[in-house]
Design a protein around this motif. Structure first.
Motif, mmCIF file in Angstrom:
data_model
loop_
_atom_site.group_PDB
_atom_site.id
_atom_site.type_symbol
_atom_site.label_atom_id
_atom_site.label_comp_id
_atom_site.label_asym_id
_atom_site.label_seq_id
_atom_site.Cartn_x
_atom_site.Cartn_y
_atom_site.Cartn_z
ATOM 1 N N GLY A 11 2.211 22.882 96.133
ATOM 2 C CA GLY A 11 0.795 23.258 96.119
ATOM 3 C C GLY A 11 -0.034 21.998 96.358
ATOM 4 O O GLY A 11 0.491 20.950 96.771
ATOM 5 N N LEU A 31 10.585 19.382 96.480
ATOM 6 C CA LEU A 31 11.454 20.564 96.404
ATOM 7 C C LEU A 31 10.561 21.800 96.469
ATOM 8 O O LEU A 31 9.665 21.968 95.644
ATOM 9 N N GLU A 44 -11.136 29.738 97.269
ATOM 10 C CA GLU A 44 -11.436 28.727 96.249
ATOM 11 C C GLU A 44 -12.489 27.732 96.744
ATOM 12 O O GLU A 44 -12.489 27.339 97.905
ATOM 13 N N ALA A 154 5.218 20.287 89.455
ATOM 14 C CA ALA A 154 3.954 20.605 90.149
ATOM 15 C C ALA A 154 4.006 22.070 90.572
ATOM 16 O O ALA A 154 3.548 22.435 91.642
ATOM 17 N N THR A 155 4.620 22.907 89.711
ATOM 18 C CA THR A 155 4.822 24.315 90.093
ATOM 19 C C THR A 155 3.709 25.230 89.583
ATOM 20 O O THR A 155 3.904 26.441 89.446
ATOM 21 N N SER A 177 -6.717 37.809 86.220
ATOM 22 C CA SER A 177 -7.644 38.122 87.325
ATOM 23 C C SER A 177 -7.034 39.159 88.255
ATOM 24 O O SER A 177 -5.811 39.192 88.433
ATOM 25 N N SER A 179 -7.768 40.431 92.212
ATOM 26 C CA SER A 179 -8.572 40.071 93.387
ATOM 27 C C SER A 179 -8.221 40.969 94.556
ATOM 28 O O SER A 179 -7.083 41.427 94.684
ATOM 29 N N ASP A 262 -2.538 35.226 86.522
ATOM 30 C CA ASP A 262 -2.961 34.671 85.240
ATOM 31 C C ASP A 262 -4.126 33.717 85.466
ATOM 32 O O ASP A 262 -4.157 33.009 86.476
ATOM 33 N N GLY A 280 -1.205 18.908 87.696
ATOM 34 C CA GLY A 280 -1.938 20.094 88.162
ATOM 35 C C GLY A 280 -1.934 21.196 87.123
ATOM 36 O O GLY A 280 -1.891 20.936 85.907
ATOM 37 N N ASP A 281 -1.919 22.442 87.603
ATOM 38 C CA ASP A 281 -1.950 23.597 86.688
ATOM 39 C C ASP A 281 -0.748 23.611 85.754
ATOM 40 O O ASP A 281 -0.813 24.204 84.678
ATOM 41 N N PRO A 288 -10.911 29.944 85.827
ATOM 42 C CA PRO A 288 -11.583 29.795 87.128
ATOM 43 C C PRO A 288 -13.115 29.790 87.037
ATOM 44 O O PRO A 288 -13.779 29.371 87.981
ATOM 45 N N HIS A 292 -13.083 24.241 88.629
ATOM 46 C CA HIS A 292 -12.571 22.872 88.690
ATOM 47 C C HIS A 292 -11.047 22.780 88.731
ATOM 48 O O HIS A 292 -10.498 21.698 88.501
HETATM 49 C C1 LIG Z 1 -8.613 34.101 90.820
HETATM 50 C C2 LIG Z 1 -8.647 32.589 90.842
HETATM 51 C C3 LIG Z 1 -9.711 31.929 91.434
HETATM 52 C C4 LIG Z 1 -9.743 30.540 91.480
HETATM 53 N N1 LIG Z 1 -10.824 29.919 92.033
HETATM 54 C C5 LIG Z 1 -10.879 28.570 92.048
HETATM 55 C C6 LIG Z 1 -12.008 27.897 92.631
HETATM 56 O O1 LIG Z 1 -12.961 28.519 93.134
HETATM 57 N N2 LIG Z 1 -12.006 26.524 92.637
HETATM 58 C C7 LIG Z 1 -10.963 25.797 92.103
HETATM 59 O O2 LIG Z 1 -11.018 24.565 92.127
HETATM 60 N N3 LIG Z 1 -9.890 26.413 91.547
HETATM 61 C C8 LIG Z 1 -9.823 27.770 91.520
HETATM 62 N N4 LIG Z 1 -8.711 28.385 90.991
HETATM 63 C C9 LIG Z 1 -7.631 27.539 90.433
HETATM 64 C C10 LIG Z 1 -6.792 26.860 91.529
HETATM 65 O O3 LIG Z 1 -6.273 27.819 92.427
HETATM 66 C C11 LIG Z 1 -5.638 26.102 90.864
HETATM 67 O O4 LIG Z 1 -6.129 25.330 89.800
HETATM 68 C C12 LIG Z 1 -4.925 25.156 91.842
HETATM 69 O O5 LIG Z 1 -4.445 25.862 92.959
HETATM 70 C C13 LIG Z 1 -3.760 24.455 91.127
HETATM 71 O O6 LIG Z 1 -2.983 23.733 92.065
HETATM 72 P P1 LIG Z 1 -1.466 23.357 91.733
HETATM 73 O O7 LIG Z 1 -0.949 22.651 92.926
HETATM 74 O O8 LIG Z 1 -1.393 22.705 90.407
HETATM 75 O O9 LIG Z 1 -0.716 24.765 91.554
HETATM 76 P P2 LIG Z 1 -0.419 25.901 92.634
HETATM 77 O O10 LIG Z 1 -1.501 26.007 93.635
HETATM 78 O O11 LIG Z 1 -0.083 27.125 91.829
HETATM 79 O O12 LIG Z 1 0.897 25.388 93.382
HETATM 80 C C14 LIG Z 1 2.162 25.452 92.789
HETATM 81 C C15 LIG Z 1 3.229 25.401 93.880
HETATM 82 O O13 LIG Z 1 4.510 25.432 93.256
HETATM 83 C C16 LIG Z 1 5.315 26.428 93.859
HETATM 84 N N5 LIG Z 1 6.281 26.920 92.869
HETATM 85 C C17 LIG Z 1 6.087 27.809 91.870
HETATM 86 N N6 LIG Z 1 7.228 27.990 91.185
HETATM 87 C C18 LIG Z 1 8.160 27.172 91.749
HETATM 88 C C19 LIG Z 1 9.514 26.898 91.470
HETATM 89 N N7 LIG Z 1 10.178 27.517 90.515
HETATM 90 N N8 LIG Z 1 10.157 25.972 92.251
HETATM 91 C C20 LIG Z 1 9.506 25.338 93.256
HETATM 92 N N9 LIG Z 1 8.211 25.576 93.579
HETATM 93 C C21 LIG Z 1 7.547 26.475 92.816
HETATM 94 C C22 LIG Z 1 4.334 27.496 94.330
HETATM 95 O O14 LIG Z 1 4.888 28.281 95.351
HETATM 96 C C23 LIG Z 1 3.187 26.606 94.831
HETATM 97 O O15 LIG Z 1 3.424 26.169 96.127
HETATM 98 C C24 LIG Z 1 -8.664 29.778 90.928
HETATM 99 C C25 LIG Z 1 -7.567 30.443 90.352
HETATM 100 C C26 LIG Z 1 -7.559 31.835 90.299
HETATM 101 C C27 LIG Z 1 -6.383 32.523 89.644
#
Ligand SMILES: Cc1cc2nc3c(=O)[nH]c(=O)nc-3n(C[C@H](O)[C@H](O)[C@H](O)COP(=O)(O)OP(=O)(O)OC[C@H]3O[C@@H](n4cnc5c(N)ncnc54)[C@H](O)[C@@H]3O)c2cc1C
Length: 379
Positions: A11, A31, A44, A154-155, A177, A179, A262, A280-281, A288, A292
């Protein structure tokens, strides 16, 4: 395969971390778990306050390139039935935010990083010892073994590595949520294409994705009965019937795909251990409503990249403690601000969705863990 840092998850957090480690000359690989799920665009938005971070990390160009459009404000109806105009022009330095195209942004970041990538179907095993991390994955019926000095979760909210490590997650609510994409409607009472409105069972946001599409997301609690209704678009009219403007965005359509996700506020009990970190998350996830999530994901990887560099180059883990400490304190501040926002809506203080914000536990600062996985007590 041997490397220094194994990043799990492709992500924004995982890829921006790869970008920062590449700049530091730290060997790593990503990975990526193969998924059959089709990408669903959430429209987003990054607020203007995220722009300095993107500039500082040299990411502004790639984010702007993958921007659906710049945003100059939004509307909200929260606490009463007046439409509030939140205009970014009044902000001091950056006058716009960005509505990003996450799919193309991820593709471009991947190309920019040009890192080693291992796609897999199944993770078979993960062994973490003090000296190394060994991960066994299966791809096309073949076993691949990857060895590294450390591993990064970072999943996102899946928290795949934290779960394997049996790290407890603190969930502060059970926000969920729903959508969907709907034909775009320009509302006569609104100028900007982002509008937030609260209602008795939760809140909703409508956001223009492109010329033809609006994304409508409704947020409620997992234990609220309307969450069952929201799984079927034919019920959305009745669920949103008491809203003032949100209901105007519903369009009669024969089939509308609903995506449930979630959206809770949560933080892992430990954010780092001897040779692992969560970013990250996966580390901490925001409601949301804050807008941020992405900025926070980028901020965590910026902090993480310094801690990782120091560990890989010198073996010093002090950076992990600083990292955990910083993130716990960010979550503390976020949580207070977020609850304050919810308490600004006092029309339905008795409803199951809103009442918790007015009970004592909603007001108190929560008791955050003060220890990280290295066993070092913070403060
Ligand atoms: C409805 C909604 C609206 C939102 N609106 C906003 C907004 O307007 N502005 C904003 O800033 N944020 C918004 N967010 C939050 C934002 O989408 C997240 O905070 C952000 O995408 C987090 O990034 P990340 O890379 O940490 O996680 P993710 O984007 O979840 O990326 C995780 C990655 O890990 C991969 N993965 C998962 N499990 C595994 C595994 N077992 N092995 C390997 N890979 C795996 C996934 O496929 C993905 O590629 C919103 C969220 C929701 C739910």
């Amino acid at each position: 395969m041997n490397t220094d840092v194994i990043i799990v998850g492709k992500g924004i957090a995982g890829l921006v971390l790869s970008f920062l480690l590449k700049k530091k000359g730290i060997q790593h690989l990503v990975l990526d778990r193969k998924s059959k799920k089709k990408h669903f665009a959430l429209a987003e938005t990054l607020p203007p306050s995220s722009m300095p971070l993107l500039h500082a990390l040299d990411l502004i160009k790639i984010f702007e390139k993958n921007t659906i459009r710049k945003t100059y404000g939004y509307h909200s109806m929260w606490g009463n039935t007046r439409v509030l105009n939140n205009d970014f022009f009044s902000q001091l330095s950056y006058k716009n935010g960005l509505k990003i195209n996450k799919k193309t942004l991820v593709d471009d970041l991947e190309e920019l990083c040009n890192m080693d990538m291992v796609s897999y179907e199944k993770m078979l095993n993960m062994i973490i010892s003090k000296e190394e991390v060994i991960v066994e994955v299966e791809n096309d019926h073949q076993k691949v073994i990857i060895k590294g000095k450390m591993i990064i979760d970072a999943t996102g909210r899946n928290r795949a590595i934290l779960n394997k490590l049996k790290i407890p997650i603190r969930l502060y609510d059970n926000l969920i949520s729903f959508s969907c994409h709907l034909p775009r409607i320009e509302h006569s009472k609104l100028t900007y294409d982002i509008f937030v409105e609260s209602f008795e069972d939760g809140w909703g946001i409508v956001s223009g994705l492109d010329e033809k599409t609006n994304v409508l997301s409704i947020f409620t609690n997992k234990d609220n009965l309307i969450q069952l209704k929201l799984r079927d678009y034919s019920n959305w009219q009745s669920v949103l019937s008491k809203t003032t403007l949100l209901k105007d965005f519903l369009v009669e359509q024969p089939e509308v795909k609903i995506v449930g996700l979630d959206a809770n506020s949560s933080i892992a009990n430990y954010l780092s251990g001897e040779n692992w970190l969560a970013v990250g998350d996966a580390a901490l996830s925001f409601d949301p409503l804050s807008s941020h999530g992405i900025a926070n994901a980028i901020y965590t990887v910026r902090e993480a990249s310094d801690a990782i560099e120091s560990y890989i180059l010198t073996g010093d883990r002090k950076g992990f403690v600083t990292y955990s400490k910083t993130l716990f304190s960010i979550f503390d501040s976020y949580y207070m601000v977020k609850n304050g926002l919810y308490r600004a809506e006092s029309r339905w203080m008795e409803s199951s969705f809103w009442k918790k914000f007015f009970q004592s536990e909603g007001r108190e600062t929560h008791n955050l863990p003060r220890q990280n996985g290295t066993g070092i007590i913070l403060d």
